[in-house]
Design a protein around this motif. Structure first.
Motif, PDB file in Angstrom:
ATOM      1  N   LYS A 147      50.598  -6.908 -70.281  1.00  0.00           N
ATOM      2  CA  LYS A 147      51.949  -7.457 -70.087  1.00  0.00           C
ATOM      3  C   LYS A 147      52.001  -8.322 -68.826  1.00  0.00           C
ATOM      4  O   LYS A 147      52.598  -9.400 -68.832  1.00  0.00           O
ATOM      5  CB  LYS A 147      52.956  -6.311 -70.002  1.00  0.00           C
ATOM      6  N   GLN A 148      51.381  -7.868 -67.739  1.00  0.00           N
ATOM      7  CA  GLN A 148      51.342  -8.650 -66.502  1.00  0.00           C
ATOM      8  C   GLN A 148      50.591  -9.958 -66.722  1.00  0.00           C
ATOM      9  O   GLN A 148      50.996 -11.003 -66.204  1.00  0.00           O
ATOM     10  CB  GLN A 148      50.676  -7.845 -65.377  1.00  0.00           C
ATOM     11  N   VAL A 149      49.497  -9.909 -67.473  1.00  0.00           N
ATOM     12  CA  VAL A 149      48.718 -11.111 -67.757  1.00  0.00           C
ATOM     13  C   VAL A 149      49.561 -12.105 -68.561  1.00  0.00           C
ATOM     14  O   VAL A 149      49.613 -13.292 -68.246  1.00  0.00           O
ATOM     15  CB  VAL A 149      47.394 -10.777 -68.484  1.00  0.00           C
ATOM     16  N   ARG A 150      50.247 -11.617 -69.598  1.00  0.00           N
ATOM     17  CA  ARG A 150      51.096 -12.493 -70.426  1.00  0.00           C
ATOM     18  C   ARG A 150      52.202 -13.130 -69.594  1.00  0.00           C
ATOM     19  O   ARG A 150      52.547 -14.294 -69.775  1.00  0.00           O
ATOM     20  CB  ARG A 150      51.697 -11.724 -71.594  1.00  0.00           C
ATOM     21  N   LYS A 151      52.774 -12.370 -68.672  1.00  0.00           N
ATOM     22  CA  LYS A 151      53.844 -12.897 -67.814  1.00  0.00           C
ATOM     23  C   LYS A 151      53.296 -13.967 -66.858  1.00  0.00           C
ATOM     24  O   LYS A 151      53.922 -14.999 -66.647  1.00  0.00           O
ATOM     25  CB  LYS A 151      54.497 -11.762 -67.024  1.00  0.00           C
ATOM     26  N   ALA A 152      52.120 -13.715 -66.290  1.00  0.00           N
ATOM     27  CA  ALA A 152      51.516 -14.661 -65.343  1.00  0.00           C
ATOM     28  C   ALA A 152      51.008 -15.926 -66.031  1.00  0.00           C
ATOM     29  O   ALA A 152      51.026 -17.005 -65.442  1.00  0.00           O
ATOM     30  CB  ALA A 152      50.369 -13.989 -64.589  1.00  0.00           C
ATOM     31  N   TYR A 153      50.547 -15.785 -67.275  1.00  0.00           N
ATOM     32  CA  TYR A 153      49.946 -16.899 -68.011  1.00  0.00           C
ATOM     33  C   TYR A 153      50.576 -16.990 -69.404  1.00  0.00           C
ATOM     34  O   TYR A 153      49.993 -16.540 -70.390  1.00  0.00           O
ATOM     35  CB  TYR A 153      48.424 -16.722 -68.118  1.00  0.00           C
ATOM     36  N   PRO A 154      51.765 -17.579 -69.518  1.00  0.00           N
ATOM     37  CA  PRO A 154      52.451 -17.623 -70.809  1.00  0.00           C
ATOM     38  C   PRO A 154      51.728 -18.454 -71.871  1.00  0.00           C
ATOM     39  O   PRO A 154      52.001 -18.294 -73.055  1.00  0.00           O
ATOM     40  CB  PRO A 154      53.821 -18.216 -70.474  1.00  0.00           C
ATOM     41  N   GLY A 155      50.779 -19.300 -71.488  1.00  0.00           N
ATOM     42  CA  GLY A 155      50.045 -20.125 -72.449  1.00  0.00           C
ATOM     43  C   GLY A 155      48.753 -19.499 -72.945  1.00  0.00           C
ATOM     44  O   GLY A 155      47.848 -20.205 -73.382  1.00  0.00           O
ATOM     45  N   LEU A 156      48.640 -18.166 -72.902  1.00  0.00           N
ATOM     46  CA  LEU A 156      47.414 -17.493 -73.344  1.00  0.00           C
ATOM     47  C   LEU A 156      47.086 -17.828 -74.787  1.00  0.00           C
ATOM     48  O   LEU A 156      47.978 -17.959 -75.628  1.00  0.00           O
ATOM     49  CB  LEU A 156      47.568 -15.971 -73.229  1.00  0.00           C
ATOM     50  N   ARG A 157      45.788 -17.925 -75.060  1.00  0.00           N
ATOM     51  CA  ARG A 157      45.290 -18.137 -76.419  1.00  0.00           C
ATOM     52  C   ARG A 157      44.214 -17.091 -76.677  1.00  0.00           C
ATOM     53  O   ARG A 157      43.634 -16.549 -75.751  1.00  0.00           O
ATOM     54  CB  ARG A 157      44.700 -19.542 -76.549  1.00  0.00           C
ATOM     55  N   THR A 158      43.929 -16.848 -77.947  1.00  0.00           N
ATOM     56  CA  THR A 158      42.866 -15.918 -78.326  1.00  0.00           C
ATOM     57  C   THR A 158      41.829 -16.693 -79.119  1.00  0.00           C
ATOM     58  O   THR A 158      42.172 -17.370 -80.096  1.00  0.00           O
ATOM     59  CB  THR A 158      43.420 -14.748 -79.161  1.00  0.00           C
ATOM     60  N   SER A 159      40.564 -16.602 -78.709  1.00  0.00           N
ATOM     61  CA  SER A 159      39.477 -17.294 -79.393  1.00  0.00           C
ATOM     62  C   SER A 159      39.179 -16.594 -80.717  1.00  0.00           C
ATOM     63  O   SER A 159      39.582 -15.441 -80.907  1.00  0.00           O
ATOM     64  CB  SER A 159      38.225 -17.314 -78.515  1.00  0.00           C
ATOM     65  N   PRO A 160      38.453 -17.247 -81.616  1.00  0.00           N
ATOM     66  CA  PRO A 160      38.068 -16.601 -82.877  1.00  0.00           C
ATOM     67  C   PRO A 160      37.293 -15.295 -82.661  1.00  0.00           C
ATOM     68  O   PRO A 160      37.361 -14.393 -83.484  1.00  0.00           O
ATOM     69  CB  PRO A 160      37.197 -17.656 -83.570  1.00  0.00           C
ATOM     70  N   SER A 161      36.601 -15.175 -81.524  1.00  0.00           N
ATOM     71  CA  SER A 161      35.855 -13.947 -81.237  1.00  0.00           C
ATOM     72  C   SER A 161      36.724 -12.875 -80.568  1.00  0.00           C
ATOM     73  O   SER A 161      36.236 -11.809 -80.220  1.00  0.00           O
ATOM     74  CB  SER A 161      34.634 -14.258 -80.367  1.00  0.00           C
ATOM     75  N   GLY A 162      38.023 -13.179 -80.365  1.00  0.00           N
ATOM     76  CA  GLY A 162      38.937 -12.189 -79.819  1.00  0.00           C
ATOM     77  C   GLY A 162      39.095 -12.192 -78.311  1.00  0.00           C
ATOM     78  O   GLY A 162      39.738 -11.314 -77.761  1.00  0.00           O
ATOM     79  N   ILE A 163      38.545 -13.186 -77.622  1.00  0.00           N
ATOM     80  CA  ILE A 163      38.664 -13.250 -76.163  1.00  0.00           C
ATOM     81  C   ILE A 163      39.959 -13.973 -75.805  1.00  0.00           C
ATOM     82  O   ILE A 163      40.223 -15.084 -76.274  1.00  0.00           O
ATOM     83  CB  ILE A 163      37.451 -13.950 -75.533  1.00  0.00           C
ATOM     84  N   VAL A 164      40.770 -13.330 -74.981  1.00  0.00           N
ATOM     85  CA  VAL A 164      42.033 -13.903 -74.522  1.00  0.00           C
ATOM     86  C   VAL A 164      41.710 -14.812 -73.338  1.00  0.00           C
ATOM     87  O   VAL A 164      41.006 -14.410 -72.404  1.00  0.00           O
ATOM     88  CB  VAL A 164      43.015 -12.783 -74.116  1.00  0.00           C
ATOM     89  N   HIS A 165      42.224 -16.048 -73.361  1.00  0.00           N
ATOM     90  CA  HIS A 165      41.891 -17.002 -72.302  1.00  0.00           C
ATOM     91  C   HIS A 165      43.037 -17.971 -72.059  1.00  0.00           C
ATOM     92  O   HIS A 165      43.952 -18.095 -72.876  1.00  0.00           O
ATOM     93  CB  HIS A 165      40.608 -17.767 -72.665  1.00  0.00           C
ATOM     94  N   THR A 166      42.969 -18.642 -70.928  1.00  0.00           N
ATOM     95  CA  THR A 166      43.959 -19.652 -70.562  1.00  0.00           C
ATOM     96  C   THR A 166      43.331 -20.649 -69.595  1.00  0.00           C
ATOM     97  O   THR A 166      42.342 -20.333 -68.917  1.00  0.00           O
ATOM     98  CB  THR A 166      45.202 -19.005 -69.914  1.00  0.00           C
ATOM     99  N   THR A 167      43.908 -21.827 -69.539  1.00  0.00           N
ATOM    100  CA  THR A 167      43.506 -22.812 -68.540  1.00  0.00           C
ATOM    101  C   THR A 167      44.016 -22.320 -67.187  1.00  0.00           C
ATOM    102  O   THR A 167      45.123 -21.774 -67.088  1.00  0.00           O
ATOM    103  CB  THR A 167      44.122 -24.188 -68.868  1.00  0.00           C
ATOM    104  N   VAL A 168      43.232 -22.529 -66.146  1.00  0.00           N
ATOM    105  CA  VAL A 168      43.613 -22.094 -64.803  1.00  0.00           C
ATOM    106  C   VAL A 168      44.731 -23.007 -64.286  1.00  0.00           C
ATOM    107  O   VAL A 168      44.555 -24.223 -64.246  1.00  0.00           O
ATOM    108  CB  VAL A 168      42.400 -22.134 -63.846  1.00  0.00           C
ATOM    109  N   PRO A 169      45.875 -22.431 -63.889  1.00  0.00           N
ATOM    110  CA  PRO A 169      46.933 -23.260 -63.315  1.00  0.00           C
ATOM    111  C   PRO A 169      46.415 -24.008 -62.084  1.00  0.00           C
ATOM    112  O   PRO A 169      45.808 -23.409 -61.196  1.00  0.00           O
ATOM    113  CB  PRO A 169      48.012 -22.252 -62.916  1.00  0.00           C
ATOM    114  N   GLY A 170      46.586 -25.322 -62.079  1.00  0.00           N
ATOM    115  CA  GLY A 170      46.122 -26.133 -60.964  1.00  0.00           C
ATOM    116  C   GLY A 170      44.714 -26.666 -61.122  1.00  0.00           C
ATOM    117  O   GLY A 170      44.257 -27.455 -60.301  1.00  0.00           O
TER     118      GLY A 170
END
Length: 163
Positions: free
Chosen positions: A111-134
């Motif tokens: 939940k904290q991760v989703r709040k900090a990074y609202p643009g999260l995506r999940t790769s086909p292999s199931g890894i949650v990732h996001t572009t680094v702000p800045g």
């Protein structure tokens, strides 16, 4: 530097005592360009010259060597960062006590991760990732266990060290 004035009444005499506040060392953030003086894209030679890393696993025939941060070494048989022959410092893996500028680290909740990074995506292999702000050339990747961040990778989009 601010001074703290403390007045003490002892046996009828007034004595003044000054005390300086403790200075805490500020922990560097994991991102957006590196961790302290170790920066993504930095060559192995420049990274070694910072005095902040220690070789754990030579590259040999592979594209990357494995290193540890002196201040935050990975556990036994693990490495804390990878340096690519092609792109330099490619990936830094979070260790206990390391946090992103948004306050996310090992043990943070999903939940904290989703709040900090609202643009999260999940790769086909199931890894949650996001572009680094800045830093649009870097990413954060999160692996969870029981709803908490178990692993956090910070790396260059073009890195060639880990999947």
């Amino acid at each position: 530097m601010k001074k703290l004035l403390v007045a003490l009444l002892a046996g009828g005499a007034l004595a003044a005592v000054t005390a300086a506040p403790a200075v805490a060392a500020k922990e560097p953030a994991l991102g957006p360009y590196g961790y302290g003086s170790v920066k993504l894209g930095m060559s192995a030679t420049k990274a070694r010259a910072t005095g902040k890393i220690v070789l754990r696993m030579p590259a040999g025939a592979g594209p990357c060597s494995g290193w540890n941060l002196r201040a935050r070494p990975a556990g036994k048989g693990r490495v804390g960062l990878y340096i690519s022959k092609r792109v330099g410092v490619a990936v830094i893996l979070a260790q206990k006590g390391m946090r992103t500028p948004q306050g996310i680290g090992l043990g943070s909740s999903a939940k904290q991760v989703r709040k900090a990074y609202p643009g999260l995506r999940t790769s086909p292999s199931g890894i949650v990732h996001t572009t680094v702000p800045g830093n649009p050339k870097a990413y954060y990747a999160f692996l969870y266990a029981k709803g908490k961040v178990r692993e956090l990778a910070f790396g260059l989009d073009k890195q060639d060290c880990i999947n």
